[in-house]
Write an enzyme that holds these catalytic residues in place. Structure first.
Site, PDB file in Angstrom:
ATOM      1  N   CYS A  96      17.683  55.681  37.612  1.00 17.47           N
ATOM      2  CA  CYS A  96      18.833  56.583  37.469  1.00 17.47           C
ATOM      3  C   CYS A  96      18.519  58.021  37.071  1.00 17.47           C
ATOM      4  O   CYS A  96      18.940  58.944  37.754  1.00 17.47           O
ATOM      5  CB  CYS A  96      19.887  55.982  36.552  1.00 17.47           C
ATOM      6  SG  CYS A  96      19.275  54.988  35.201  1.00 17.47           S
ATOM      7  N   ASP A 104      23.026  55.918  42.605  1.00 19.40           N
ATOM      8  CA  ASP A 104      21.764  56.544  42.185  1.00 19.40           C
ATOM      9  C   ASP A 104      20.538  55.651  42.336  1.00 19.40           C
ATOM     10  O   ASP A 104      19.415  56.100  42.198  1.00 19.40           O
ATOM     11  CB  ASP A 104      21.864  57.069  40.749  1.00 19.40           C
ATOM     12  CG  ASP A 104      22.192  55.971  39.753  1.00 19.40           C
ATOM     13  OD1 ASP A 104      22.478  54.833  40.181  1.00 19.40           O
ATOM     14  OD2 ASP A 104      22.175  56.253  38.549  1.00 19.40           O
ATOM     15  N   HIS A 147      22.416  61.754  31.687  1.00 28.58           N
ATOM     16  CA  HIS A 147      21.077  61.202  31.857  1.00 28.58           C
ATOM     17  C   HIS A 147      19.998  62.206  32.233  1.00 28.58           C
ATOM     18  O   HIS A 147      18.971  61.844  32.815  1.00 28.58           O
ATOM     19  CB  HIS A 147      21.095  60.052  32.871  1.00 28.58           C
ATOM     20  CG  HIS A 147      20.441  58.829  32.322  1.00 28.58           C
ATOM     21  ND1 HIS A 147      20.155  57.716  33.063  1.00 28.58           N
ATOM     22  CD2 HIS A 147      20.003  58.550  31.073  1.00 28.58           C
ATOM     23  CE1 HIS A 147      19.581  56.819  32.305  1.00 28.58           C
ATOM     24  NE2 HIS A 147      19.480  57.301  31.089  1.00 28.58           N
TER      25      HIS A 147
END
Ligand SMILES: *[C@@H]1O[C@H](CO)[C@@H](O)[C@H](O)[C@H]1NC(C)=O
Length: 507
Positions: free
Chosen positions: A39, A249, A102
Site C-alpha cells: 500500500c 493499491d 500512508h
C-alpha cells in the site's frame, strides 16, 4: 481489493451492482496495474506519478523487501516530491483526502503540508488495538488536528467485524462534494478507504449480507458508497464535468484466505508479490458524456497514470524537471488511442518483472521466505507453481522466465527458452530494461529505518516523584508481517526531575 472482487470481472456472487454499473456507463480497464504490491509505495506512486524507487518509497536494507509506513517508521514523502494536489492547487483546485494517507506520519509528512487542503482519516492502517503506552493506537485526523484514535474513539470490533468508518468516509465525501458544488470551486477528492484491508470491517447494515463472508460485506459497503457518490454527482448536476476513477493499491491479500481474503480472479498469488495477483487491479473510469459508455480497454495502465491524466484534465503540464512514469490516459478514454508502454514490477529496490504487450518476463521470482512460509504465512495459498512461486529469491536475469499473459494469465506455463517466440520477446523486453536502468535515478530510500522513539514512549513516576521515560532507539526493518522480528539496538532510560511548578511540562 483484488481484480476478481467485482461482478463485472466475473466474481460469481455478483455483489457489486454499483461498480458494475459504473463500468457499464464508463470504461473498464482490464490491464491496469499498481506500482507496488504494497500500500504505502503504491499510494506514493499514485500521488507523485513516479515509481516508488524514484520517489523514495522503498528499502535498500533487504533485497526485494516490500516496505511500508507503520507507526515507528522514520521516513515519509520527501519535500522534493511534487504531489498531484500540490500541482492541482495552481489551477484553483481544492483538494481533500478521506481515509488512509500512508505517506508518513511525522509532522513534516502531514498531507496538508503536501498540497491537500482537507483531511479526514488516518496516517496509517487500522491495525490494533494497542496498549496505548508502549505502542499507541493509530490516530485519526481532521485536517491538522488529531480527533481521536482507532479502537478508542473510532471503534473497530474485531470480534464482529463491525466498524462505521466507511459510513463516516462516505458522509465526508458527500459533504465535501456538496460544499464544492455550492461554491462552484473545482475539487480533487482522494477517497482512500480501507475496509478491505485487514482487519476487515463493515458497518452493521452490511454485516452478514454477503455470500463471501466479512470481506464480501466490506466490498458491498464500498460498492454501495461508490454508488451513492456517483448518484450525488448526478443529482448536483456535475457528473458531466467530474472525472471519477476507481482502482486499488494492491491485489487482494491471500494470507488469510478464504476467511478474510479477496479474489484476484484468474491471476497468480496476491498482495506482496509481483505476480499478476499482486499488482493487476480492478480499474474503471467514469465521465458521462465524455468517456463512451460500456468501453473496454486493453491499454496497459498504471495508478501513476492518474497523476498525469488528472493534470491533463486540469489543463496542467506534468513537471519537466524529473522523470514521470505516468502517462495521460485521455487519448485512450476519449479517442481509443492506445499507447505502447511497459509495466515495471518492483519489490523494494529490485525490478522483479517487466510486461510489454502480452509478454511478461520475470527477472527475479519470490513469494516469501521459507522461514515466513513455515510459520503459515502464504501469499499464494493453493497456488504453488514449481520454479515460479519460489520461497528463495531466484535470479533469472540471464534467462528470464517468460509468460504470455493472453494464453496464460495465471503465469503457470513459462515459454520454452529455445523457442523463437521466447527469443524475440525477451530481446525486446531486455532492451526496455536496459533503457529503464540506464536512466534510473533512485530516490533517497525512506523506508529503511524504524525508530520507536517516534511513537509515544512509556512513562512512570517513582516513589521520589521522578518521572522515568523509556526512550526506545530500536532500529528495525519495516515490512508488513515482519515488524518487530529483526529489531536490534538498545534502550535508553532517562530520568527527569519533575518540576510540578512548571506548567509547560508535558505530562
Ligand atoms: C456505529 O454507529 C451506530 C449508530 O450510530 C452505533 O449504534 C454503533 O455502536 C456504531 N458501531 C461501532 C462499532 O462504532
Amino acid at each position: 481489493m483484488g481484480w476478481g472482487d467485482l461482478g463485472v470481472f466475473g466474481e460469481p456472487s455478483k455483489e457489486t451492482p454499483n461498480l458494475d454499473q459504473m463500468a457499464a456507463e464508463g470504461m473498464l480497464f482490464l490491464d491496469f496495474y499498481t506500482a507496488s504490491p504494497l500500500c504505502s509505495p503504491s499510494r506514493a506512486a499514485l500521488l507523485t506519478g513516479r515509481l516508488p524507487v524514484r520517489n523514495g518509497f522503498y528499502t535498500t536494507n533487504g533485497h526485494a523487501r516490500n516496505a511500508y509506513t507503520p507507526q515507528d517508521i522514520v521516513g515519509g514523502i520527501p519535500d522534493s516530491e511534487l504531489l498531484l494536489p500540490e500541482l492541482l492547487k495552481k489551477a484553483g483546485y481544492t483538494n481533500k483526502i478521506i481515509g488512509k494517507w500512508h505517506l508518513g506520519h511525522r509532522p513534516q509528512f502531514h498531507p496538508l503540508r503536501h498540497g491537500f487542503d482537507e483531511w479526514f482519516g488516518s496516517p496509517n492502517c487500522h491495525f490494533g488495538p494497542y496498549d496505548s503506552r508502549e505502542r499507541p493506537n493509530i490516530p485519526v485526523y481532521r485536517d491538522w488536528d488529531m480527533v481521536g484514535r482507532y479502537y478508542e474513539d473510532f471503534k473497530i470490533d474485531l470480534k464482529t467485524g463491525e466498524a462505521n468508518l466507511t459510513q463516516l468516509y462516505l458522509q465526508e465525501a458527500l459533504d465535501f462534494i456538496s460544499k464544492q458544488q455550492a461554491s462552484q470551486q473545482p475539487f480533487f477528492l482522494y477517497w482512500a478507504i480501507d475496509a478491505t484491508h485487514a482487519p476487515v470491517y463493515a458497518s452493521k447494515q452490511f454485516l452478514g449480507t454477503s455470500q463471501r463472508g466479512l470481506y464480501g460485506d466490506a466490498v458491498r459497503e464500498i460498492d454501495d458508497s461508490i454508488g451513492k457518490i456517483l448518484k450525488h454527482l448526478q443529482q448536483l448536476g456535475i457528473s458531466e464535468n467530474t472525472f471519477v476513477f476507481f482502482t486499488s493499491d494492491n491485489g487482494a491479500a491471500l494470507i488469510s484466505a478464504p476467511k478474510q481474503g479477496g479474489s484476484n480472479g484468474p491471476f497468480l498469488c496476491g498482495k506482496q508479490t509481483t505476480f499478476e495477483g499482486g499488482m493487476r487491479e480492478p480499474a474503471i473510469a467514469w465521465w458521462p458524456g465524455h468517456i463512451p459508455a460500456g468501453g473496454v480497454s486493453h491499454q496497459l495502465g498504471s495508478v501513476m497514470d492518474l497523476f498525469s491524466t488528472s493534470l491533463s484534465l486540469a489543463g496542467l503540464q506534468p513537471p519537466s524537471d524529473r522523470q514521470i512514469d505516468g502517462i495521460d490516459l485521455l487519448p485512450v478514454m476519449l479517442q481509443g488511442k492506445l499507447t505502447d508502454r511497459p509495466i515495471f514490477y518492483y519489490r523494494g529496490n529490485e525490478l522483479m518483472a517487466v510486461r510489454a504487450g502480452l509478454y511478461k518476463a520475470h527477472y527475479w521470482t519470490w513469494s516469501n521466505s521459507w522461514e515466513e512460509h513455515n510459520k503459515g504465512i502464504d501469499f499464494c495459498p493453493g497456488q504453488s507453481v514449481a520454479g515460479v512461486t519460489t520461497h528463495t529469491q531466484e535470479e533469472h536475469t540471464y534467462l528470464p522466465l517468460l509468460f504470455h499473459l493472453g494464453r496464460d494469465p495465471g503465469e503457470k506455463y513459462p515459454l520454452s527458452f529455445a523457442s523463437d517466440e521466447y527469443q524475440r520477446a525477451v530481446e525486446h523486453i531486455s532492451g526496455l530494461v536496459q533503457q529503464h536502468k540506464a536512466s534510473l535515478v533512485p530516490g533517497q530510500p525512506q523506508l529503511n529505518v524504524c525508530d520507536q522513539a517516534v511513537m509515544v514512549s512509556a512513562q512512570s513516576t517513582d516513589a521520589l516523584g521522578n518521572l522515568w521515560i523509556k526512550i526506545h532507539f530500536i532500529k528495525c526493518q519495516c515490512w508488513e508481517g515482519m515488524l518487530g522480528e529483526e529489531m536490534h539496538g538498545h534502550v535508553l532510560v532517562a530520568s527527569l526531575i519533575r518540576d510540578r511548578a512548571d506548567p509547560s511540562f508535558p505530562f
